[in-house]
Design a protein around this motif. Structure first.
Motif: not given
Length: 110
Positions: A62-63, A90-91
């Protein structure tokens, strides 16, 4: 007292070794000795089969702009639960940690 010159040697004092100094052992003998002593070959097919047997881990990329790291020791069960929850929601792990800290702060204020 004078020092000995290490480069004061004659080239004629040196000669190349012949191949007969150390005879080669055939590969079959090496394989048999290895097999007798419990050494097994690391064939690529065996490695791929072993890797396929395990559960593959999903990569989380993730960015997020988060640039600080926290290293916490936990049990394998806790880490698995944390990663499972992050996947279900979804984190990224950092966002899940922020959310958990926020909820705990709110509960502490009550």
């Amino acid at each position: 007292m004078t020092r000995a010159n290490p480069l004061d040697l004659s080239v004629e004092d040196f000669s190349p070794r012949t191949r007969d100094d150390k005879p080669r052992v055939d590969r079959e003998t090496i394989s048999q000795v290895a097999k007798d002593n419990g050494f097994h070959s690391r064939d690529a097919a065996k490695v791929e089969a072993a890797a396929a047997a395990g559960t593959p881990r999903r990569h989380r990329r993730f960015t997020t702009g988060r640039n600080q790291q926290i290293n916490i020791k936990a049990t394998a069960d806790t880490i698995a639960r944390f990663n499972k929850l992050a996947d279900e929601l979804g984190l990224p792990a950092g966002a899940l940690l922020e959310r958990a800290v926020q909820i705990l702060e709110e509960k502490a204020k009550r």
